[in-house]
Design an enzyme around this catalytic site. Structure first.
Site, PDB file in Angstrom:
ATOM      1  N   LYS A   1      25.824 -60.625  -2.166  1.00 30.32           N
ATOM      2  CA  LYS A   1      26.843 -61.665  -2.355  1.00 30.32           C
ATOM      3  C   LYS A   1      27.361 -62.069  -0.995  1.00 30.32           C
ATOM      4  CE  LYS A   1      29.126 -64.322  -5.057  1.00 30.32           C
ATOM      5  NZ  LYS A   1      28.809 -65.393  -4.108  1.00 30.32           N
TER       6      LYS A   1
ATOM      7  N   LYS B   1      24.590 -62.589   3.599  1.00 29.51           N
ATOM      8  CA  LYS B   1      25.149 -63.771   4.275  1.00 29.51           C
ATOM      9  C   LYS B   1      23.986 -64.639   4.729  1.00 29.51           C
ATOM     10  CE  LYS B   1      29.372 -65.257   5.322  1.00 29.51           C
ATOM     11  NZ  LYS B   1      30.576 -65.072   4.497  1.00 29.51           N
TER      12      LYS B   1
ATOM     13  N   SER C   1      34.547 -65.623  -6.881  1.00 28.27           N
ATOM     14  CA  SER C   1      33.107 -65.847  -6.993  1.00 28.27           C
ATOM     15  C   SER C   1      32.498 -64.901  -8.033  1.00 28.27           C
ATOM     16  CB  SER C   1      32.419 -65.629  -5.639  1.00 28.27           C
ATOM     17  OG  SER C   1      32.592 -66.748  -4.797  1.00 28.27           O
TER      18      SER C   1
END
Length: 423
Positions: free
Chosen positions: A76, A112, A355
């Protein structure tokens, strides 16, 4: 030990992360045996992104997706479009996401991505083509059960919509859960845009209570006035704090009687920067660090609080809205001076928390109200800072070290219990 041959010793973000990890080792007991797993990314993808420009020429941009650790769930983390994006920065940001999701106890690992590009120099059509090609290049390693991108610096809900559409096209059906931070009508979540700034405010309130700092009439300084800084500033303003100085990429403004944040938000939306705002006086950028304040919110890019600036900062409480804004040596100086620092891995985790909510809603195709989302967000953020504060008291250490202890314990227990294949 040598960490990854491609680490440039002159870059700061990855080295800052490694220094933070090394500080945790003495507190981990037998789990320290597995600590090296956090000192190197699990998977690193570097891609070439060719782009046909509007004038017919072809330009090439370098893109990255780094999955740092997946022991606790799918990756994530955001996608950053910025001229300074490089591998070391993306590695560090992915590692901080690993820590952040573990501190909040979300069922994710850390990842990322980014493209080294100045998005302001691209037309809307060029930006869309860049996004769709980049998504195609990283599509083998992303997915709702693999790695879920989100917006970051230089990206926005529209870009997430293009990413979702491109990935869905390759799968032959709509896959809303492949990214978060999408437009609401494409499966996005209410409250997502303001979530990170709200998290900064909520953790700030909890920390202020712990150190007996009254929010009302306290002086707040905010560096960075994007989604995070502007929302945090607005909420502090609503709580009757005085936001006396704000800095963004166009300059720094100061008003000792407090800045009207709602008016500043409107001005920045119209002028794309705070320079020229009539409700405060312009001051030199470096003078920001000498402003008398109670609370400082660094919400710009990493590496802003240097040793010299730490010596000058007058704040009692630092709320890290940005990722990695404080160098380790500066951290030590602030702590010696009695400054309380709420670290980035808790303070700005509101975005990844919502999120997570968005991902859950996409998986279930059932959506919550904004009030429900804010209530759930506040509850998780308050619990996280309480857990970290308790660990800091137990170990007699800083909040940052406590957050890393808590996160590393959760990650390394998962690593231990999953084992290493093949055995």
């Amino acid at each position: 030990m040598t960490h990854l041959s491609y680490v440039n010793e002159n870059t700061d973000a990855w080295q800052t992360y490694l220094a933070q990890i090394d500080r945790v080792a003495p507190h981990l007991g037998e789990l320290a045996y597995y600590l090296d797993t956090l000192k190197r990314p699990k998977r690193t993808l570097i891609v070439d992104v060719p782009l046909v420009m509007d004038d017919g020429s072809i330009q090439h941009f370098e893109g990255y997706r780094v999955q740092h650790n997946l022991s606790r769930g799918p990756g994530k983390g955001g996608i950053r479009y910025h001229p300074s994006v490089d591998l070391n920065e993306v590695m560090a940001l992915s590692a901080w996401m690993t820590i952040k999701t573990a501190v909040l106890n979300l069922p994710f690992g850390g990842a990322k991505g980014g493209v080294r590009v100045d998005p302001s120099k691209l037309s809307t059509r060029e930006l869309e083509r860049l996004t769709r090609r980049f998504t195609t290049e990283i599509s083998p390693i992303i997915g709702p059960q693999k790695d879920i991108p989100a917006p970051d610096v230089g990206t926005n809900p529209n870009i997430m919509g293009w990413m979702m559409d491109t990935y869905s096209t390759t799968q032959g059906h709509t896959v809303t859960g492949v990214v978060t931070g999408k437009p609401v009508h494409l499966g996005g979540s209410l409250g997502r845009v303001r979530a990170t700034g709200r998290g900064v405010f909520v953790t700030g309130l909890e920390a202020a209570k712990k150190i007996n700092l009254t929010i009302e009439n306290s002086k707040v300084v905010v560096q960075g006035f994007g989604n995070v800084g502007s929302e945090a500033a607005y909420l502090f303003n609503q709580a009757n704090a005085q936001v006396v100085a704000v800095q963004d990429h166009t300059g720094t403004i100061f008003n000792p009687n407090g800045i009207d944040i709602k008016a500043l938000q409107k001005y920045v939306e119209e002028h794309r920067g705070l320079a020229g705002f009539s409700g405060a006086e312009p001051i030199d950028n470096e003078a920001l660090w000498d402003v008398e304040m109670d609370i400082f919110v660094p919400a710009a890019l990493e590496g802003q609080i240097t040793v010299e600036r730490a010596k000058r900062l007058t704040a009692k409480l630092v709320l890290e809205g940005a990722n990695g804004p404080t160098y380790p040596a500066a951290d030590d100086i602030l702590i010696e001076r009695g400054v309380t620092i709420v670290p980035d891995v808790i303070c700005n985790a509101g975005g990844v928390t919502v999120s997570y909510f968005e991902w859950v809603q996409d998986m279930a195709s059932y959506f919550w109200t904004e009030d429900e989302i804010n209530q759930r967000l506040d509850k998780l953020m308050i619990q996280a800072i309480a857990d970290v504060w308790a660990m800091a008291d137990q170990k007699s250490c800083s909040l940052r070290t406590a957050a890393y202890i808590l996160a590393c314990e959760r990650i390394l227990i998962a690593r231990k219990e999953r084992g290493i294949f093949p055995g």
